[in-house]
Design an enzyme around this catalytic site. Structure first.
Site, short mmCIF file in Angstrom:
data_model
loop_
_atom_site.label_atom_id
_atom_site.label_comp_id
_atom_site.label_asym_id
_atom_site.label_seq_id
_atom_site.Cartn_x
_atom_site.Cartn_y
_atom_site.Cartn_z
N GLU A 154 0.81 -1.22 0.00
CA GLU A 154 0.00 0.00 0.00
C GLU A 154 0.85 1.27 0.00
O GLU A 154 0.50 2.28 -0.63
CB GLU A 154 -0.93 0.00 1.23
CG GLU A 154 -1.89 1.15 1.28
CD GLU A 154 -2.81 1.19 0.08
OE1 GLU A 154 -3.70 0.35 -0.01
OE2 GLU A 154 -2.63 2.06 -0.80
N GLY A 159 2.23 7.28 -0.71
CA GLY A 159 2.44 7.27 0.75
C GLY A 159 1.24 6.85 1.56
O GLY A 159 0.89 5.67 1.63
N GLU A 215 13.71 10.63 -1.98
CA GLU A 215 14.30 9.30 -2.05
C GLU A 215 15.78 9.39 -1.65
O GLU A 215 16.36 10.49 -1.68
CB GLU A 215 14.19 8.75 -3.48
CG GLU A 215 12.77 8.51 -3.93
CD GLU A 215 12.02 7.51 -3.05
OE1 GLU A 215 12.51 6.39 -2.86
OE2 GLU A 215 10.95 7.87 -2.54
N LYS A 230 5.43 4.89 -9.92
CA LYS A 230 4.08 4.78 -9.32
C LYS A 230 3.02 4.70 -10.41
O LYS A 230 2.05 3.94 -10.30
CB LYS A 230 3.83 5.98 -8.41
CG LYS A 230 4.71 5.98 -7.16
CD LYS A 230 4.66 7.33 -6.48
CE LYS A 230 5.49 7.37 -5.22
NZ LYS A 230 5.77 8.74 -4.76
#
Ligand code: NDP
Ligand SMILES: N[C@@H](CC=O)C(=O)O
Length: 458
Positions: A154, A159, A215, A230
């Protein structure tokens, strides 16, 4: 307490905090990574352990944490009895650990850890979008070989927003036509700081890193690659399509300048880094990640800071928007915790990746209204030459914007096109760059809503 396992002794007293639940079975966790996200997971488990026992019928214990440097001081309390190690096998070979949480990042060692854990029948929770985006078909194959092990991710997209669960379970009777949104918190935080807070690019990036949004390699954020990973995952969930993420057109925020924000303001809007995936027809899907001009009445224009927002356009639900914190310790850890708790409760994940719709074609081109910014050294005939090049490539110009020239060697203007193919804009940009007066690369980005030009034309 209906979720408590059968035949387990359980003494309830009048006060919840004094419940004796010593006999409950324990899910032992091995966490890879004790940084921003790992620390948040440990903290939440410590804080909520009694409640999780009631909720799941299991104790949840962080047994071991694997990090790069075990001697480093952590910014969270390591639970008593928890072993901090640098040796992967301390977790992978420990049969008492039945759940692995991978929050160390990267696509090499993290892949080994995830695959070995699954092979050993351990459930896996990960926040690693780079790994999933790169190796999704292989992960899927591995899951088929390890039917006893569950895989949840998830936190990997947006996030804290429960977008994965929703994409897995809320659209079986629907048909998704388009996904679009702000799917990187670090760059949205930076763009907000630059646009509204007057911060420089470097200041904004330093602040985003300090807040745990970036990151480990921030190029992934500012280059648009994290958003692209993503988007690739969301595309599989929405359309069943597997695309090599490197095929998705990707432009980050590094080429944006203050000028672009000034021109965006002049046009009445702002700039956001957006990922878009769109059904072109029943067989094909197009996608891109790019800064986009958005109007001030567009809901995305007010999505600021590390907040993410994803709009899903579908036949039944029409427009559904998911909005929330897209990065940072607690929002991301919250999503990992949701996965851990679901596994401890024994919930089976719906299909981890949508296996339907495979065979759709990915097309790496799309039509849009474009904003094109040219920097130039003043000369005669610039507008005429621009017009000729645009005409040659079928790029119809909607408007030309230019602030008064204050430096003849460092001026700029913006062309806004009608709806045209990306390829035509690329060709026109490359012809502009050949001209003597053109300073450096030409910057272009889509105008997010195609009806913007029509609205401006009324
Ligand atoms: N931060 C965020 O907002 C979000 C992050 N994610 C993802 O979560 C994951 C973790 O991110 P984040 O917590 O921010 O990263 P951090 O850099 O803060 O933490 C990484 C942790 O992993 C450890 N680590 C890194 N490489 C290795 C290795 N090769 N072997 C053992 N341990 C290693 C580090 O050890 P040490 O401390 O000793 O250096 C550190 O504790 C990434 O996949 C990221 O993409 C997903 C959503 C949001
Ligand atoms: N660096 C990422 C972290 C969450 O995925 C982001 O900023 O979105």
């Amino acid at each position: 307490f209906t979720s408590l396992p059968q035949n387990r002794a359980f003494t309830a007293t009048s006060s919840k905090s004094s419940l004796s639940m010593a006999d409950l079975p324990v899910r032992k966790l091995g966490i890879f990574g004790g940084g921003t996200v790992g620390g948040g997971i440990v903290e939440i488990i410590q804080k909520k352990q009694d409640y999780f026992k009631e909720l799941t019928g299991h104790g949840i214990e962080v047994a071991k944490i694997c990090v790069r440097d075990a001697s480093k001081k952590r910014d969270f309390d390591v639970p008593s009895g928890c072993i901090v190690t640098e040796n992967y096998d301390d977790i992978l070979d420990d049969d008492s650990i039945d759940m692995v949480v991978e929050v160390m990042g990267g696509t090499t060692d993290a892949k080994d850890v995830v695959f070995k854990a699954l092979s050993k029948g351990k459930d896996v929770v990960t926040a690693n979008k780079a790994l999933i985006a790169k190796d999704l078909p292989e992960i899927e194959e591995k899951l088929e070989q390890c039917p006893g092990a569950e895989f949840r991710y998830e936190a990997a997209v947006c996030g804290g927003i429960p977008i994965i669960r929703s994409m897995q379970s809320d659209f079986p009777g629907d048909d998704i036509d388009m996904l679009s949104g702000i799917i990187n918190g670090c760059t949205n935080f930076m763009l907000t700081s630059m646009d509204k807070g007057g911060k420089s690019y470097d200041e904004a990036l330093a602040e985003a890193s300090a807040l745990g949004y970036a990151e480990a390699d921030p190029t992934l954020d500012v280059g648009g690659f994290d958003a692209r990973s993503k988007l690739r995952i969301l595309m599989r969930l929405a359309f069943g399509i597997d695309v090599d993420e490197e095929d998705i057109a990707c432009r980050g925020i590094t080429e944006l300048s203050k000028l672009d924000f000034d021109y965006a303001k002049m046009m009445g809007g702002t700039i956001k880094l957006v990922g878009v995936a769109k059904k072109v027809d029943e067989e094909s899907v197009a996608a891109f990640v790019s800064p986009c001009y958005v109007t001030s009445d567009d809901s995305l224009s007010s999505v600021n800071g590390a907040t993410n927002a994803v709009e899903v356009i579908s036949s039944n639900l029409q427009s559904s928007t998911y909005i929330g914190q897209g990065a940072g310790r607690y929002p991301t850890a919250n999503s990992c915790i949701n996965d851990i708790v679901a596994l401890a409760k024994g919930d089976k994940a719906p299909m981890p990746f949508n296996p339907f719709g495979k065979g759709k074609k990915f097309v790496n081109s799309y039509d849009s209204v474009f904003y094109i910014r040219l920097s130039y050294t003043d000369a005669l005939g610039i507008t005429r030459q621009c017009g000729e090049i645009c005409e040659k490539h079928g790029v119809s110009i909607h408007s030309i914007l230019q602030n008064p020239v204050t430096s003849k060697t460092d001026a700029a203007f913006v062309l806004v096109t009608e709806k045209v193919p990306l390829d035509s804009v690329k060709k026109a940009a490359s012809d502009f760059e050949e001209l003597d007066w053109c300073n450096g690369p030409v910057f272009y980005m889509p105008v997010l809503r195609e009806d913007w030009v029509e609205a401006m034309s009324v």
